[in-house]
Design an enzyme around this catalytic site. Sequence first.
Site, PDB file in Angstrom:
ATOM      1  N   ARG A   8       0.839  -1.213   0.000  1.00 37.33           N
ATOM      2  CA  ARG A   8       0.000   0.000   0.000  1.00 37.33           C
ATOM      3  C   ARG A   8       0.873   1.261   0.000  1.00 37.33           C
ATOM      4  NH1 ARG A   8      -1.731   2.089   5.914  1.00 37.33           N
ATOM      5  NH2 ARG A   8      -0.022   1.157   7.086  1.00 37.33           N
ATOM      6  N   GLU A  56     -18.578   4.532  -0.874  1.00 41.45           N
ATOM      7  CA  GLU A  56     -17.823   3.762  -1.878  1.00 41.45           C
ATOM      8  C   GLU A  56     -18.597   3.561  -3.174  1.00 41.45           C
ATOM      9  OE1 GLU A  56     -16.369   2.931   2.205  1.00 41.45           O
ATOM     10  OE2 GLU A  56     -18.360   2.848   1.259  1.00 41.45           O
ATOM     11  N   PHE A  81     -14.464  -2.790   1.480  1.00 37.97           N
ATOM     12  CA  PHE A  81     -15.499  -1.831   1.090  1.00 37.97           C
ATOM     13  C   PHE A  81     -15.544  -1.619  -0.423  1.00 37.97           C
ATOM     14  CE2 PHE A  81     -13.921  -0.152   5.328  1.00 37.97           C
ATOM     15  CZ  PHE A  81     -14.788  -0.962   6.045  1.00 37.97           C
ATOM     16  N   HIS A 107      -5.338  -3.088   2.310  1.00 34.47           N
ATOM     17  CA  HIS A 107      -5.759  -3.797   3.527  1.00 34.47           C
ATOM     18  C   HIS A 107      -6.506  -5.085   3.200  1.00 34.47           C
ATOM     19  CE1 HIS A 107      -4.765   0.197   4.928  1.00 34.47           C
ATOM     20  NE2 HIS A 107      -4.850  -0.190   6.194  1.00 34.47           N
ATOM     21  N   ASP A 115      -8.357  -5.005  13.089  1.00 32.09           N
ATOM     22  CA  ASP A 115      -9.727  -4.592  12.771  1.00 32.09           C
ATOM     23  C   ASP A 115     -10.686  -5.774  12.666  1.00 32.09           C
ATOM     24  OD1 ASP A 115      -9.002  -1.993  12.819  1.00 32.09           O
ATOM     25  OD2 ASP A 115      -9.002  -1.679  10.663  1.00 32.09           O
ATOM     26  N   ARG A 165      -1.656  -4.215   3.883  1.00 32.42           N
ATOM     27  CA  ARG A 165      -1.241  -3.290   4.932  1.00 32.42           C
ATOM     28  C   ARG A 165       0.102  -3.703   5.530  1.00 32.42           C
ATOM     29  NH1 ARG A 165      -1.313  -2.885  10.523  1.00 32.42           N
ATOM     30  NH2 ARG A 165      -1.740  -0.788  11.344  1.00 32.42           N
TER      31      ARG A 165
END
Length: 308
Positions: A8, A56, A81, A107, A115, A165
């Site tokens: 990323r 999104e 998302f 991610h 998360d 990530r």
Amino acid sequence: MSNLIATRAAYGEALAVLGGKNRRIVVLDADLSHATMTCNFAEKYPERFFNVGIAEANMTCMSVGLEDAGFIPFISTFAMFGTGRAYEMVRNSICYPGNNVKLAMTHAGITLGGDGGSHETIEDIALMRVLPGMTVIVPCDANETYKAIEAAAEIEGPVYVRLSRMPTAVYKDMPFEIGKANVIKDGKDAVIFTCGTMVDSALKASCRLESDGIDIAIINIHTIKPIDKEIVKTYAAKCKNVITLEEHSVIGGLGDAVAEVLLEEGGYRIKKLGVQDQFGQSGTPEELLECYRLDSKSVYEDIIKFLQ
């Protein structure tokens, strides 16, 4: 190999460089630019950057309007998302008309960590691979990410780039061509077809396997679609024992893409290593890799068991 860099982070740097070379490039982000690293582009070219907020689906449709106006949009958010919440818009607004929009989603996989399962995407490759006309790329390191983003901007049509990530090793520079895999290590007893973060686990496992006298080939399938059918057939024929390794569900991802190529070939044993029909959970990346048997020790053990 050298220092650790997240793909990323490499994406953010590549996008900022590419933006200076090609003024048709615009970037849209769903209020996560400091996580997706599109903030690098935003700082240099604020007039070509659009933060759409946590919307999104709207971002996806906005990108089509910008593409209609002659721009090359890159849209970014967490993979969960961008490929989940906005799936209908990706399907019907981008892929169905064949619009020239690039989805660079970060991610992905389970190594997002803390998360938890609601944010850890283990189905995105399957979702993107099934869409007609969608190119699917999973770069393994920073160098490959740079080249993947450049290639995505150059080709016409929708592209999905899967980014992580977790910082990962940077390997010796390899050639990059969409649809052409790279042989990272030659071998004759078995072949591991892998991609993304799992290249590291494959290499570390192969060192242990070599100490047991097992000669393992490792193929970096950076382009899941279109997949390099020739290299899959060649190394399956050479090694006979076929292993796929991915930070993704074993349903619909790289493993199934490889198996589809070999379906009519016959004569091969295939073992798919990945997330086994489970959701993710909270934990450090290292804890989760071990839990889902994607760390190098578990990969080594599962390959030994498969080859017995």
